[in-house]
Every structure is written in structure tokens, then in C-alpha cells.
Design a protein around this motif. Structure first.
Motif, PDB file in Angstrom:
ATOM      1  N   ARG A 116      -3.528   2.097   7.193  1.00  0.00           N
ATOM      2  CA  ARG A 116      -2.392   1.263   6.794  1.00  0.00           C
ATOM      3  C   ARG A 116      -2.447  -0.097   7.482  1.00  0.00           C
ATOM      4  N   VAL A 146      -5.357  -2.240   5.752  1.00  0.00           N
ATOM      5  CA  VAL A 146      -5.194  -2.749   4.377  1.00  0.00           C
ATOM      6  C   VAL A 146      -4.038  -3.716   4.247  1.00  0.00           C
ATOM      7  N   PRO A 163       0.803  -1.220   0.000  1.00  0.00           N
ATOM      8  CA  PRO A 163       0.000   0.000   0.000  1.00  0.00           C
ATOM      9  C   PRO A 163       0.840   1.277   0.000  1.00  0.00           C
ATOM     10  N   TRP A 175     -13.205  -1.860   3.768  1.00  0.00           N
ATOM     11  CA  TRP A 175     -12.005  -2.099   2.955  1.00  0.00           C
ATOM     12  C   TRP A 175     -12.009  -3.493   2.352  1.00  0.00           C
ATOM     13  N   ARG A 177      -1.784  -5.087   0.706  1.00  0.00           N
ATOM     14  CA  ARG A 177      -2.457  -5.056  -0.602  1.00  0.00           C
ATOM     15  C   ARG A 177      -1.770  -4.100  -1.573  1.00  0.00           C
ATOM     16  N   ASP A 178      -1.881  -4.419  -2.838  1.00  0.00           N
ATOM     17  CA  ASP A 178      -1.381  -3.548  -3.902  1.00  0.00           C
ATOM     18  C   ASP A 178      -2.415  -2.433  -4.086  1.00  0.00           C
ATOM     19  N   MET A 179      -2.269  -1.392  -3.302  1.00  0.00           N
ATOM     20  CA  MET A 179      -3.321  -0.388  -3.205  1.00  0.00           C
ATOM     21  C   MET A 179      -2.713   0.988  -2.975  1.00  0.00           C
TER      22      MET A 179
END
Length: 411
Positions: free
Chosen positions: A25, A28, A7, A100, A31-33
Motif C-alpha cells: 500500500r 503504490v 488502491p 510496481w 494509484r487507481d489499482m
């Protein structure tokens, strides 16, 4: 260049957003976010959010891009319509793990109906020395220029015991300084049983933790309780830096803003603080509020000297949709910007004179990354001539003032 994995959290706006970004943070994970935690305090802030979204999409073309924060809460449809945006999550749900984990493209509830207490107590964040703790959220006041109540909802406060426990854990983790944050920090406790005041919370933190440096975010000058005022002027662990939401220095403008103080109240408060302790004063000021004439602007300009404001946050007024001030007779934007520049110039002169007056003195510096910079208790920016471990508090002699910061030699 950001990593293509994991992230990226982009935080705009206030210290409360900083605290909440760290909670996001943790939610999540890996994750590729990209998360853009937006600000809506001015039109420029909203425009800055849009620029950040476009830049983030260019840098992370394959990542999920989620917009949250005040701008997303107030105007979710416009952000959902941006081709760069994958999803929109409002302030109503930004700290809800279920949001999320959902695939819904827009999750925004009526923030005015959110009545839970401050939804999380944000911890310190990796690689930083100063930890932000959310103790209050939302606002029950309706200043005529402000759209933030629409983005944050009613005032809600966290329990004193939970806050004390959080601060204690941050101290145990090695944080040298803790900052208490909120949308309307001075209203802390209005919604809690027994109606504790912010002074009660601060007293409990000081009595029940070993925090070395405690700092407060912006305070409403109309709502500083007696216990808090006494602690601000007498307690060495509270940093001698008070940031006040003055907004203007003219009584007619303050009344049209629906502020709850007058110019004389601001001056008396600062006089009382500075008579008892060497305190650095910060303030928010708005230039070019609707109906402001040259004489009114001059009153705001003179407030910088009258209140010895050395840390100024200055904004030219910009109309926010659905606020009463947007329907008032407007000051032409070039005039508002010119007045803002005069305020900034006066504040810069005041800041420079204050910083230069510190040369030759010694001060305790909270060392920040990369180890060669930090801040004094009064929040003067310092470059250290020799490195120290981030997170430590070092004694330094302030040897000179260059550009916009002091130079310090650790002792």
C-alpha cells in the motif's frame, strides 16, 4: 462499495501477507489499482484467489488489477491468462518498488535464488490497533504436503537491531499490540551471523522497547528454543496464546508429512506451557492426509483434548502439484472433508467450554474498531457493552458468552 479511486488491497491467507500488503500500500500510493495478494496453502485458497480477482474486476472495471503473493509466484502463467488480470508480480518482487513502476505484464523470478534478508519490516496500518512485523521469510524445510517453499523461497531473517527499531516506532505511533510474523518463525536467525534464536529476538524487543503486548504467529513445536520457552511461560508482556503447527496427531502421519516432531513431543510441550501459565493453545491440523486411516484420524481428533486446543485452524488435505504427498495414495475427498468436520466440531466444543470458563473474570482487552470489540490476551473475541477508543487497552468484566464471543463490561 469500494471507492473508484486509489488502491484497493485484497489480502488472502496468512499474517505475513497482511504485513506485506501494508508495505505494498505504501509503495503504490494513490494509484487507481486493485492488488490481490494471493494465497496458495491449499487448492481452496487458490480457488478463493480466483474468485477474489473476478469480484474485484466487477467492482473496479477500469482499475489496473495486479495479482501477487504465493499463488502468483507458483503459477504466474495461469493468472496472467485471466482476462481480469492486468499484471502479475511474484513474491520475488512484491516489495520491490521498481516492479510496481514497471509495465512488464509478468515479473516473477526464481524465488529459490532470493537470498536477501526479509525484504521489509512492515509497519502498522491505518485504522488498526494490532501491528504486524515481518521478521523472517521463506522456509528451508520440505514437508511433503506443502507448496509454500516454492512460493516463498529459502529462510531469510531480518536483523535484530532493525526489528527492535521498527517495534519501537510502532509503539511510539500508538499501537497497543505487535505481532511478529514469518513463514517459519521458529527458524528465525538460522541464516544470520552468530545464529541468534527467536528467543534472543523476543528478549531484545522486551528489553529495548516499551511494547505493552507482544504476540507471536505460528510456531513449529520442533524448534522452540529454550530462551523462548522460558519467556513464553514467564513474561507477562508476551500474550498467553501460543499457536503451534502440529498438522496431525498420529506418529505415522507425522513421519509421512516429514514433520520433525511426534505426538508425544506435542503433548509434552503443551503440558510444560500450561503447567507454568494459563496459556490458550492454538494449532493447525490437516484432515485426510494421504494414507490416513480411521485409527490415524482418531489420533488427530483426540489431540484436541490432549493438548487443550481452543483455537484450531483445520483444513481437509488437498494435493498440491509437485509435492511428494500428491504422489501418495489419496484419501477420498468426501472422507477428508468428513474428518475435517469432526475435527472442527471437537475444536468448537473445546473453544466454547474455554470461553465459557472465562465468564465472571476480568481481562485486559485491546479495543479494535469500531470501539465495541476486541480480544483478550488469550485471543478470545469480546464484544464490549460500552465503546472505548480503538487502540486503547481497557479492563473489562466478562459477563456472559453468547454465540461465538464473550460479552464484556468495561470497568
Amino acid at each position: 462499495m469500494p471507492s473508484p479511486y486509489g488502491p484497493t488491497i485484497i489480502t488472502l491467507g496468512c499474517r505475513l501477507n497482511i504485513a506485506e500488503s501494508e508495505a505494498i500500500r505504501a509503495i503504490v500510493g494513490v494509484r487507481d489499482m486493485v492488488v490481490v495478494n494471493s494465497c496458495a496453502v491449499t487448492n481452496d485458497a487458490v480457488a478463493g484467489t480466483r474468485r477474489a480477482i473476478r469480484r474485484a474486476r466487477r467492482e473496479r472495471p477500469l482499475a489496473e488489477l495486479v495479482v501477487t503473493g504465493c499463488a502468483a509466484q507458483i503459477d504466474p502463467d495461469s493468472f496472467a491468462a485471466m482476462p481480469e488480470v492486468s499484471r502479475v508480480i511474484g513474491n520475488s518482487d512484491k516489495l520491490n518498488p521498481a516492479a510496481w513502476g514497471s509495465a512488464d505484464p509478468v515479473i516473477v523470478r526464481d524465488i529459490g535464488r532470493i537470498l536477501d534478508t526479509a525484504p521489509q519490516l512492515a509497519g502498522g496500518f491505518d485504522g488498526q490497533t494490532r501491528a504486524f512485523v515481518e521478521v523472517q521469510n521463506g522456509c528451508d524445510h520440505r514437508c511433503t504436503f506443502c507448496a509454500i517453499p516454492a512460493g516463498r523461497g529459502p529462510s531469510r531473517s531480518a536483523d535484530i537491531g532493525a526489528i527492535v527499531a521498527q517495534v519501537a516506532s510502532l509503539v511510539a505511533a500508538g499501537h497497543g499490540e505487535v505481532v511478529l510474523t514469518g513463514v517459519d518463525l521458529s527458524s528465525y536467525g538460522d541464516d544470520l551471523a552468530g545464529v541468534p534464536r527467536l528467543g534472543d529476538l523476543v528478549e531484545a524487543i522486551l528489553m529495548r522497547t516499551t511494547v505493552r503486548r507482544l504476540r507471536l504467529s505460528s510456531l513449529d513445536p520442533a524448534n522452540i528454543d529454550g530462551k523462548l520457552l522460558e519467556l513464553l511461560i514467564s513474561e507477562p508482556r508476551i500474550m498467553p496464546h501460543v499457536h503451534l503447527s502440529f498438522q496431525a496427531g498420529d506418529d505415522m502421519v507425522l513421519k509421512r508429512m516429514k514433520r520433525r516432531h511426534l505426538r508425544a513431543d506435542a503433548v509434552r510441550l503443551v503440558e510444560r506451557l500450561k503447567a507454568a501459565r494459563d496459556i490458550a493453545i492454538g494449532a493447525d491440523l490437516i484432515a485426510g492426509f494421504p494414507t490416513e486411516d480411521d485409527a490415524m484420524a482418531a489420533n488427530s481428533l483426540s489431540l484436541i483434548d490432549a493438548c487443550d486446543i481452543v483455537h484450531a485452524h483445520i483444513f481437509p488435505y488437498s494435493p498440491r502439484a509437485r509435492t511428494p504427498a500428491a504422489r501418495m495414495p489419496q484419501v477420498p475427498p468426501p472422507v477428508a472433508k468428513a474428518r475435517a468436520e469432526r475435527l472442527r466440531a471437537a475444536a468448537a466444543r473445546r473453544h466454547a467450554a474455554w470461553a465459557a470458563s472465562l465468564v465472571g473474570s476480568e481481562s485486559d482487552i485491546l479495543v479494535e474498531r469500531p470501539g465495541t470489540r476486541g480480544h483478550t490476551p488469550g485471543f478470545a473475541d469480546v464484544t464490549l457493552l460500552s465503546p472505548s477508543p480503538p487502540g486503547t487497552i481497557v479492563r473489562a468484566r466478562l459477563t456472559r458468552y453468547e454465540g461465538d464471543r464473550l460479552i464484556g463490561m468495561p470497568l
